[in-house]
Structures are given as structure tokens and as C-alpha cells.
Design an enzyme around this catalytic site. Structure first.
Site, mmCIF file in Angstrom:
data_model
loop_
_atom_site.group_PDB
_atom_site.id
_atom_site.type_symbol
_atom_site.label_atom_id
_atom_site.label_comp_id
_atom_site.label_asym_id
_atom_site.label_seq_id
_atom_site.Cartn_x
_atom_site.Cartn_y
_atom_site.Cartn_z
ATOM 1 N N ASP A 69 3.767 -0.009 11.985
ATOM 2 C CA ASP A 69 2.474 -0.475 11.499
ATOM 3 C C ASP A 69 2.124 -1.879 11.969
ATOM 4 O O ASP A 69 0.978 -2.319 11.796
ATOM 5 C CB ASP A 69 2.442 -0.437 9.966
ATOM 6 N N MET A 128 6.202 6.233 17.930
ATOM 7 C CA MET A 128 5.905 7.264 16.936
ATOM 8 C C MET A 128 4.546 7.925 17.122
ATOM 9 O O MET A 128 4.401 9.120 16.887
ATOM 10 C CB MET A 128 6.012 6.672 15.531
ATOM 11 N N LYS A 145 0.825 -1.210 0.000
ATOM 12 C CA LYS A 145 0.000 0.000 0.000
ATOM 13 C C LYS A 145 0.859 1.260 0.000
ATOM 14 O O LYS A 145 0.668 2.170 -0.823
ATOM 15 C CB LYS A 145 -0.906 -0.009 1.225
ATOM 16 N N ASN A 146 1.800 1.352 0.931
ATOM 17 C CA ASN A 146 2.571 2.581 1.081
ATOM 18 C C ASN A 146 3.432 2.871 -0.151
ATOM 19 O O ASN A 146 3.645 4.033 -0.513
ATOM 20 C CB ASN A 146 3.436 2.517 2.339
ATOM 21 N N ASP A 161 -5.402 7.904 9.195
ATOM 22 C CA ASP A 161 -5.692 7.356 10.510
ATOM 23 C C ASP A 161 -5.580 8.411 11.594
ATOM 24 O O ASP A 161 -4.671 9.249 11.580
ATOM 25 C CB ASP A 161 -4.714 6.214 10.835
ATOM 26 N N ARG A 168 -4.385 10.665 3.489
ATOM 27 C CA ARG A 168 -3.093 11.224 3.879
ATOM 28 C C ARG A 168 -2.085 11.178 2.728
ATOM 29 O O ARG A 168 -1.249 12.067 2.577
ATOM 30 C CB ARG A 168 -2.521 10.492 5.103
#
Length: 435
Positions: A319, A341, A22-23, A121, A97
Site C-alpha cells: 500500500d 501483488m 483502516k484495514n 480499488d 471490498r
């Protein structure tokens, strides 16, 4: 509101193939804006976040063609700048985002760009300073329109420069790279993120004619070029989905093979699960997780409690900490989960506590998990998914629990996982989707 109804406590068996990352997909789709020639991207996950970005660039005037499942062609030869003034642009960009990463290419190609404060998110503060400080070092100026919640950036000409990033932001690094590849002169980025997604972006840009060196390190050197051409690029398997399946196998005491995972790009993920006692075997480019009735958490060498914490690559990805936390609830032993984070990512543990997990939330960043060694099974319950990663962790918990659970707001899960219910039902799960 869409929901899953899950009948848990079933043993699963079979093979699973992870989707594209995805990223990475969000970054390389934005990179297609840097050329007027055709860019073909394969192994694209057809998940909500990616499809939203594709709709956004299509609205900008990019010609998009779906060639096959997971394969798209992009041609950004005619950007419509009037679109950036429309309500449709604002509504689509603000919900995602990843939309922030169109700004670097727009600055590089057109000298200006606008983007509303992006969504994503709700997991705590996610500042954008790194993006704009990097653009400033390249000669751009920016302003924030507080009334409309929009960032605007301008540059007559981008010029290469040295910069030391204030944090190793993945999206920030990607945005700056995409701006710098067409800047005049040499750009040096120190403290750059070096996740596999960034490596893939750099390799793709180099195949388009960019000159980037230092790939896979935190020191990137970019020699600006005048023009980029088209290319064909394939996304990596999604390492977060791979890690989620390892956790699923452990929690449900199942035998699962995860196929074609690109083991070299998984970093610490397999070893982190092994520290929780989960057996993970490498078979060529597959991971085999055998059925285990019990798994024991390792202590540190000095006997102190194991800590699992996130860190910039090549550290452990944040993640997956939600999945590690869930897996620990049924391990033998105790572990401290330290999410450095994001300060809101551990708040979903109250739902696990309702299911019978023994977890102490120390503060917004740390939770101590006392594993139950599968001696006390989690209880089924009703839940709501707060974000993508907590959502998949709750789904794993529900699949291991005795009885029938429901998870609402599953659009959050669909944002990151393609047809997760269909995939898991094919190997023995019982998940029903209600719209």
C-alpha cells in the site's frame, strides 16, 4: 465530481496525528457480528470505506451507536436475514471490498451467508479463492451465482481442520479466523497473514473469549469455543497514513512530526524511507522528519541499483509503494520499484511523467525512477485519482509541484484518509476542496 485544487511548492511545518488503521477497522467491525453482546471499538477512522461498512451492518440489524468521534458501539443481537435479499444490501456490499469479511462471522453464527462480488480499488486481479478454500476446509460448501454476481456459503456445522493457505491473504486469513473461532475442534492455519491488522483481530477475539495462539506468526492455532462475549477494542494508528506523511515531508522538504505512531508496528517502513535517503528519527513513540534539501538513494552493497518491493508481512506493505515511487522522483540516484501483488497499481505513473518525473514503466509490475535531486521541480497539472494509494501519491506530488494542480475523483482519497485536506492545511498546505 469532487476535486482538490492544490497550490504547491509550500514548505510545511508542524505535527500530524495518524487516524486509526483502516484495514484493521474493517476487520474488527465484522468481528463484532460474532457475539450478541456489545462491542465497543475506539480510534475508528471515519472514512468512506469504514462508514460504508458501518451502514451495511446497520442495515443487517446490528444496533450501532456513535459514542464519540471515532468511537462506536455495536450489538449484533438481532440480525435481519431478509435484508440479504434486498437491493440495498447488494448495492452497499458490492461497493466495498471489506464487505467480504462478513461472510466468515455469518457462517460461524448462522451457518450461511451471501455476499455479492465485492468492489474496492481497481488495481488488478484480487481473487477470493483463499476465503472459500478455507471455508471448505472447515466443512462449508459454496456456490457462485454468476447471473447475479453473488457468492453463497453454507455449513451445517463448522469443524476445525488443518489448512495451508494458497496465499497469505490478509482478508482471507481474517475471514477464516472469524469462522474458525466458533468451529468445533482445533483449526491450524499455516501460511496465515500476520500483518498488525491480523494480530489486532486475534487479540480482540481472544479478549472476547476465543482461544488463538501463534499470534504474529504465520502459523495460527485456533481452539474453537461455543460462545464469544463483548469487549472493548482500540484500533492501531494507520501505518499507511504514517508512511504517507513521511513521504510528504521528504517531497515538500518540510519539517514534520508524526505523533503516537506505535513504532513497533511499523515494520520496515521507516528503514525503507531511510534507504531512499530520507532522515527519519524516532522520538519516544513519535517520528520526526527534519527538513532536507536533498536525499540520496542507497545502492545495494555490491553497487547494484536499489530495489524497493512489496512482500507479505513482515515485508514491506504494497500500500505504500506508490508513495515510495513519488518520493524517489526527487531523490538523488535511481531505484527500481517492484509492485509484485497488483498489476495495475503503477499505471498512475503517466500522470507523474506529465509533471516532469523521469520514470520508465518497465511492465505492469516494475518502474525505474531516475531521481532529479530537487533540481527540476515537478510541474502542476490536472489529474484524476484512480485509487486510494495512487491518489495520496498524486496529492503529495501536487503539494511539491510549482503552481496550481487539481485532482478529481477525490472520493478515492477520502476512502482511506480522514479529512486529509484539513490536516495538511493546518501545517501550511494550500488545498481547497470543491464538491
Amino acid at each position: 465530481m469532487s476535486r482538490f485544487v492544490i497550490t504547491g511548492g509550500k514548505r510545511l511545518k508542524g505535527g500530524l496525528c495518524p487516524q486509526g488503521a483502516k484495514n484493521e477497522a474493517l476487520q474488527v467491525i465484522c468481528a463484532a457480528l460474532l457475539t450478541q453482546e456489545e462491542v465497543i471499538i475506539t480510534n475508528v477512522p471515519e472514512i468512506l470505506d469504514v462508514l460504508k461498512l458501518i451502514e451495511l451492518v446497520e442495515g443487517m440489524g446490528v444496533k450501532v451507536e456513535r459514542l464519540a468521534r471515532g468511537e462506536f458501539a455495536f450489538c449484533a443481537s438481532d440480525i435481519d436475514f431478509r435484508y440479504f435479499e434486498t437491493e440495498d444490501f447488494y448495492n452497499k456490499a458490492v461497493s466495498l471490498r471489506g464487505s467480504i469479511m462478513i461472510l466468515g462471522p455469518l457462517l460461524a453464527i448462522h451457518g450461511s451467508g451471501v455476499i455479492p462480488k465485492p468492489g474496492g480499488d481497481k488495481i488488478g486481479r484480487r481473487r477470493l479463492d483463499t476465503h472459500f478454500l478455507g471455508f471448505e476446509r472447515l466443512g462449508a460448501t459454496f456456490e457462485y451465482d454468476a447471473l447475479n454476481g453473488c457468492f453463497k456459503a453454507f455449513a451445517t456445522k463448522l469443524k476445525g481442520n488443518y489448512m495451508l493457505l494458497d496465499e497469505a491473504s490478509v482478508t482471507g486469513t481474517a475471514n477464516i479466523i472469524m469462522a474458525a473461532v466458533l468451529a468445533e475442534g482445533v483449526t491450524t492455519i499455516y501460511n496465515a497473514a500476520c500483518e498488525p491488522y491480523i494480530q489486532q483481530l486475534c487479540l480482540m477475539l481472544n479478549s472476547m473469549g476465543a482461544k488463538i495462539s501463534g499470534i504474529a506468526s504465520n502459523l495460527l492455532t485456533i481452539e474453537g469455543v461455543k460462545k464469544l462475549h463483548g469487549c472493548r477494542h482500540r484500533c492501531l494508528p494507520d501505518m499507511i497514513e504514517v508512511g504517507s506523511y513521511i513521504g510528504l515531508a521528504a517531497m515538500t522538504r518540510s519539517e514534520i512530526t508524526i505523533k503516537n505512531v506505535n513504532i513497533r508496528q511499523l515494520g520496515l517502513i521507516p528503514d525503507a524511507f531511510r534507504k531512499l535517503g530520507v532522515r527519519v528519527e524516532e522520538r519516544d513513540d513519535d517520528l520526526y522528519i527534519p527538513r532536507q534539501e536533498h536525499y540520496m538513494i542507497e545502492d545495494f552493497i555490491d553497487g547494484s541499483i536499489l530495489t524497493v518491493s512489496d512482500a507479505p508481512w513482515p515485508g514491506l506493505t504494497p500500500d505504500l509503494l506508490s508513495v515510495f515511487l513519488v518520493v524517489a522522483t526527487q531523490a538523488k540516484g535511481s531505484v527500481l520499484i517492484h509492485q509484485k501483488m497488483f498489476e495495475s497499481r503503477l499505471f498512475f505513473v503517466d500522470k507523474l511523467i506529465d509533471m516532469g518525473a523521469k520514470i520508465i514503466l518497465c511492465d505492469p509490475h516494475r518502474a525505474t525512477v531516475i531521481g532529479q535531486n530537487h533540481e527540476s521541480q515537478l510541474r502542476a497539472t490536472k489529474m484524476t485519482s484512480p485509487d486510494i494509494r495512487a491518489g495520496i501519491a498524486l496529492l503529495i506530488a501536487a503539494l511539491s509541484a510549482k503552481g496550481v494542480s487539481s485532482i478529481h475523483n477525490i472520493d478515492q482519497i477520502d476512502r482511506g484518509y480522514e479529512n486529509i485536506d484539513v490536516k495538511l492545511n493546518a501545517i501550511g498546505a494550500d488545498i481547497k476542496r470543491y464538491m
